[in-house]
Design a protein around this motif. Structure first.
Motif, PDB file in Angstrom:
ATOM      1  N   MET A 241       0.908  -1.440   0.221  1.00 28.25           N
ATOM      2  CA  MET A 241       0.318  -0.140  -0.426  1.00 28.25           C
ATOM      3  C   MET A 241       0.753   1.376  -0.131  1.00 28.25           C
ATOM      4  SD  MET A 241      -3.365   1.296   2.122  1.00 28.25           S
ATOM      5  CE  MET A 241      -2.892   1.958   3.533  1.00 28.25           C
ATOM      6  N   ASN A 242       2.098   1.757   0.705  1.00 24.78           N
ATOM      7  CA  ASN A 242       2.641   2.729   0.627  1.00 24.78           C
ATOM      8  C   ASN A 242       3.444   2.967  -0.609  1.00 24.78           C
ATOM      9  OD1 ASN A 242       2.844   2.864   3.789  1.00 24.78           O
ATOM     10  ND2 ASN A 242       4.654   1.611   4.328  1.00 24.78           N
ATOM     11  N   SER A 243       3.744   1.757  -1.694  1.00 21.48           N
ATOM     12  CA  SER A 243       3.952   2.405  -3.142  1.00 21.48           C
ATOM     13  C   SER A 243       3.020   2.676  -3.379  1.00 21.48           C
ATOM     14  CB  SER A 243       4.296   1.292  -3.442  1.00 21.48           C
ATOM     15  OG  SER A 243       3.521   0.099  -3.452  1.00 21.48           O
ATOM     16  N   VAL A 244       2.173   2.401  -3.599  1.00 16.41           N
ATOM     17  CA  VAL A 244       0.953   2.782  -4.776  1.00 16.41           C
ATOM     18  C   VAL A 244       0.532   4.687  -3.726  1.00 16.41           C
ATOM     19  CG1 VAL A 244      -1.588   2.983  -4.870  1.00 16.41           C
ATOM     20  CG2 VAL A 244      -0.314   1.039  -4.622  1.00 16.41           C
ATOM     21  N   LEU A 245       0.804   4.574  -2.113  1.00 16.25           N
ATOM     22  CA  LEU A 245       0.375   5.788  -1.553  1.00 16.25           C
ATOM     23  C   LEU A 245       1.756   6.981  -1.663  1.00 16.25           C
ATOM     24  CD1 LEU A 245      -1.095   5.186   1.332  1.00 16.25           C
ATOM     25  CD2 LEU A 245      -2.506   6.215  -0.097  1.00 16.25           C
ATOM     26  N   SER A 246       2.647   6.384  -1.904  1.00 12.94           N
ATOM     27  CA  SER A 246       3.720   7.215  -2.337  1.00 12.94           C
ATOM     28  C   SER A 246       3.615   7.604  -4.005  1.00 12.94           C
ATOM     29  CB  SER A 246       5.085   6.920  -2.501  1.00 12.94           C
ATOM     30  OG  SER A 246       5.083   5.854  -1.354  1.00 12.94           O
ATOM     31  N   LEU A 247       3.440   6.944  -5.002  1.00 15.53           N
ATOM     32  CA  LEU A 247       2.823   7.246  -5.957  1.00 15.53           C
ATOM     33  C   LEU A 247       1.873   8.473  -6.193  1.00 15.53           C
ATOM     34  CD1 LEU A 247       3.933   7.625  -9.027  1.00 15.53           C
ATOM     35  CD2 LEU A 247       1.731   5.948 -10.148  1.00 15.53           C
ATOM     36  N   VAL A 248       0.773   8.008  -5.753  1.00 16.71           N
ATOM     37  CA  VAL A 248      -0.235   9.069  -5.900  1.00 16.71           C
ATOM     38  C   VAL A 248      -0.405  10.017  -5.363  1.00 16.71           C
ATOM     39  CG1 VAL A 248      -1.801   6.859  -6.894  1.00 16.71           C
ATOM     40  CG2 VAL A 248      -2.123   7.866  -4.305  1.00 16.71           C
ATOM     41  N   GLY A 249       0.586   9.913  -4.633  1.00 18.94           N
ATOM     42  CA  GLY A 249       0.542  11.976  -3.649  1.00 18.94           C
ATOM     43  C   GLY A 249       1.778  11.859  -4.115  1.00 18.94           C
ATOM     44  N   ASP A 250       2.157  11.963  -4.910  1.00 17.73           N
ATOM     45  CA  ASP A 250       3.406  12.632  -5.068  1.00 17.73           C
ATOM     46  C   ASP A 250       3.056  13.868  -5.982  1.00 17.73           C
ATOM     47  OD1 ASP A 250       6.256  12.664  -6.872  1.00 17.73           O
ATOM     48  OD2 ASP A 250       4.419  12.349  -8.082  1.00 17.73           O
ATOM     49  N   LYS A 251       3.300  15.046  -5.954  1.00 21.71           N
ATOM     50  CA  LYS A 251       3.044  15.966  -6.653  1.00 21.71           C
ATOM     51  C   LYS A 251       2.713  16.088  -8.474  1.00 21.71           C
ATOM     52  CE  LYS A 251       6.796  19.557  -7.191  1.00 21.71           C
ATOM     53  NZ  LYS A 251       6.994  20.390  -6.693  1.00 21.71           N
ATOM     54  N   TRP A 252       3.866  15.302  -9.532  1.00 27.21           N
ATOM     55  CA  TRP A 252       4.044  15.407 -10.707  1.00 27.21           C
ATOM     56  C   TRP A 252       2.733  14.573 -11.089  1.00 27.21           C
ATOM     57  CZ3 TRP A 252       5.678  19.441 -11.338  1.00 27.21           C
ATOM     58  CH2 TRP A 252       6.785  20.415 -11.113  1.00 27.21           C
ATOM     59  N   THR A 253       2.527  12.642 -10.198  1.00 30.14           N
ATOM     60  CA  THR A 253       1.050  12.334 -10.301  1.00 30.14           C
ATOM     61  C   THR A 253       0.246  13.139 -10.538  1.00 30.14           C
ATOM     62  OG1 THR A 253       2.385  10.369  -9.452  1.00 30.14           O
ATOM     63  CG2 THR A 253      -0.405  10.473  -9.575  1.00 30.14           C
ATOM     64  N   VAL A 254      -0.061  13.953  -9.649  1.00 32.39           N
ATOM     65  CA  VAL A 254      -1.832  14.836  -8.854  1.00 32.39           C
ATOM     66  C   VAL A 254      -1.437  16.004 -10.698  1.00 32.39           C
ATOM     67  CG1 VAL A 254      -2.255  16.155  -8.182  1.00 32.39           C
ATOM     68  CG2 VAL A 254      -1.451  14.455  -6.685  1.00 32.39           C
ATOM     69  N   MET A 255      -0.002  16.467 -10.899  1.00 26.24           N
ATOM     70  CA  MET A 255      -0.351  17.479 -11.938  1.00 26.24           C
ATOM     71  C   MET A 255      -0.920  16.444 -13.463  1.00 26.24           C
ATOM     72  SD  MET A 255       2.519  20.183 -10.470  1.00 26.24           S
ATOM     73  CE  MET A 255       2.195  21.777 -11.261  1.00 26.24           C
ATOM     74  N   ILE A 256       0.159  15.467 -13.143  1.00 26.57           N
ATOM     75  CA  ILE A 256      -0.127  14.431 -14.731  1.00 26.57           C
ATOM     76  C   ILE A 256      -1.958  14.499 -15.348  1.00 26.57           C
ATOM     77  CG2 ILE A 256       0.371  12.561 -16.032  1.00 26.57           C
ATOM     78  CD1 ILE A 256       3.395  13.239 -14.410  1.00 26.57           C
ATOM     79  N   VAL A 257      -2.181  13.459 -14.247  1.00 23.05           N
ATOM     80  CA  VAL A 257      -3.048  12.884 -13.855  1.00 23.05           C
ATOM     81  C   VAL A 257      -3.764  14.570 -14.017  1.00 23.05           C
ATOM     82  CG1 VAL A 257      -5.645  12.114 -12.660  1.00 23.05           C
ATOM     83  CG2 VAL A 257      -3.211  11.378 -12.608  1.00 23.05           C
ATOM     84  N   MET A 258      -3.646  15.770 -13.460  1.00 21.07           N
ATOM     85  CA  MET A 258      -5.051  16.345 -13.737  1.00 21.07           C
ATOM     86  C   MET A 258      -4.929  16.866 -14.862  1.00 21.07           C
ATOM     87  SD  MET A 258      -6.649  16.658 -11.078  1.00 21.07           S
ATOM     88  CE  MET A 258      -7.874  18.066 -11.134  1.00 21.07           C
ATOM     89  N   VAL A 259      -3.919  17.628 -15.708  1.00 20.55           N
ATOM     90  CA  VAL A 259      -3.780  17.620 -16.673  1.00 20.55           C
ATOM     91  C   VAL A 259      -4.172  16.374 -18.130  1.00 20.55           C
ATOM     92  CG1 VAL A 259      -2.021  18.193 -19.050  1.00 20.55           C
ATOM     93  CG2 VAL A 259      -1.799  19.043 -16.381  1.00 20.55           C
ATOM     94  N   LEU A 260      -4.264  15.545 -17.628  1.00 19.31           N
ATOM     95  CA  LEU A 260      -4.762  14.700 -18.853  1.00 19.31           C
ATOM     96  C   LEU A 260      -6.551  14.293 -18.844  1.00 19.31           C
ATOM     97  CD1 LEU A 260      -2.058  11.518 -18.440  1.00 19.31           C
ATOM     98  CD2 LEU A 260      -2.386  13.158 -20.703  1.00 19.31           C
ATOM     99  N   ILE A 261      -6.397  14.652 -17.707  1.00 22.61           N
ATOM    100  CA  ILE A 261      -8.644  14.986 -17.704  1.00 22.61           C
ATOM    101  C   ILE A 261      -9.304  15.268 -18.340  1.00 22.61           C
ATOM    102  CG2 ILE A 261     -10.294  15.357 -16.104  1.00 22.61           C
ATOM    103  CD1 ILE A 261      -8.660  15.355 -13.190  1.00 22.61           C
ATOM    104  N   GLU A 262      -8.363  15.998 -19.332  1.00 21.29           N
ATOM    105  CA  GLU A 262      -9.467  17.309 -20.404  1.00 21.29           C
ATOM    106  C   GLU A 262      -9.027  16.424 -21.430  1.00 21.29           C
ATOM    107  OE1 GLU A 262      -6.369  21.091 -20.848  1.00 21.29           O
ATOM    108  OE2 GLU A 262      -7.079  21.364 -18.331  1.00 21.29           O
ATOM    109  N   ARG A 263      -7.742  15.391 -22.046  1.00 19.94           N
ATOM    110  CA  ARG A 263      -7.674  15.067 -23.002  1.00 19.94           C
ATOM    111  C   ARG A 263      -7.074  14.241 -23.438  1.00 19.94           C
ATOM    112  NH1 ARG A 263      -4.503  18.823 -24.496  1.00 19.94           N
ATOM    113  NH2 ARG A 263      -4.958  20.684 -26.040  1.00 19.94           N
ATOM    114  N   PRO A 264      -6.561  12.900 -24.153  1.00 17.19           N
ATOM    115  CA  PRO A 264      -4.878  12.814 -24.130  1.00 17.19           C
ATOM    116  C   PRO A 264      -3.834  13.935 -24.770  1.00 17.19           C
ATOM    117  CG  PRO A 264      -6.754  11.031 -25.176  1.00 17.19           C
ATOM    118  CD  PRO A 264      -7.433  12.732 -24.701  1.00 17.19           C
TER     119      PRO A 264
END
Length: 119
Positions: free
Chosen positions: A1-24
């Motif tokens: 679980m720690n490895s998943v939380l580390s990834l999804v809690g990472d600021k770059w992951t958050v920013m990438i996901v938010m950018v890709l919400i709009e479109r590929p």
């Protein structure tokens, strides 16, 4: 679980996901939209998201090849709590900024008085 939380809690992951919400998007489009992320960090984060099944990577047969990144169903499911977190951060940004100034001011004064402040 720690490895998943580390990834999804990472600021770059958050920013990438938010950018890709709009479109590929293509790599350089993601990099340009986010700003401040190095090519190496973007590559590393996209690979991790692809490995975990949150992002799909599609290579289009053009010259040169065009690579496009998109959220998968799992990635979209992550975007929901991230949007809620973003809304919370936006709603409390002013209060947090004020708290930081107050803390820095009082902590700085305590340190200048020989470290007699509380911890």
């Amino acid at each position: 679980m720690n490895s998943v939380l580390s990834l999804v809690g990472d600021k770059w992951t958050v920013m990438i996901v938010m950018v890709l919400i709009e479109r590929p998007r293509r790599f350089n489009d993601i990099k340009r939209t986010i700003g401040g992320i190095s090519q190496q960090m973007l590559t590393r984060t996209l690979k991790a998201l692809d490995r975990d099944g949150m992002v799909s990577r599609t290579v289009h047969p053009t010259v040169p090849p065009q690579v496009e990144y998109a959220l998968t169903e799992l990635g979209y499911s992550l975007s929901k709590p991230l949007r809620a977190l973003g809304a919370w951060a936006g709603a409390h940004l002013e209060q947090i900024d004020c708290n930081r100034v107050l803390y820095d001011t009082t902590r700085g004064a305590a340190l200048n008085n020989g470290g007699q402040g509380s911890h």
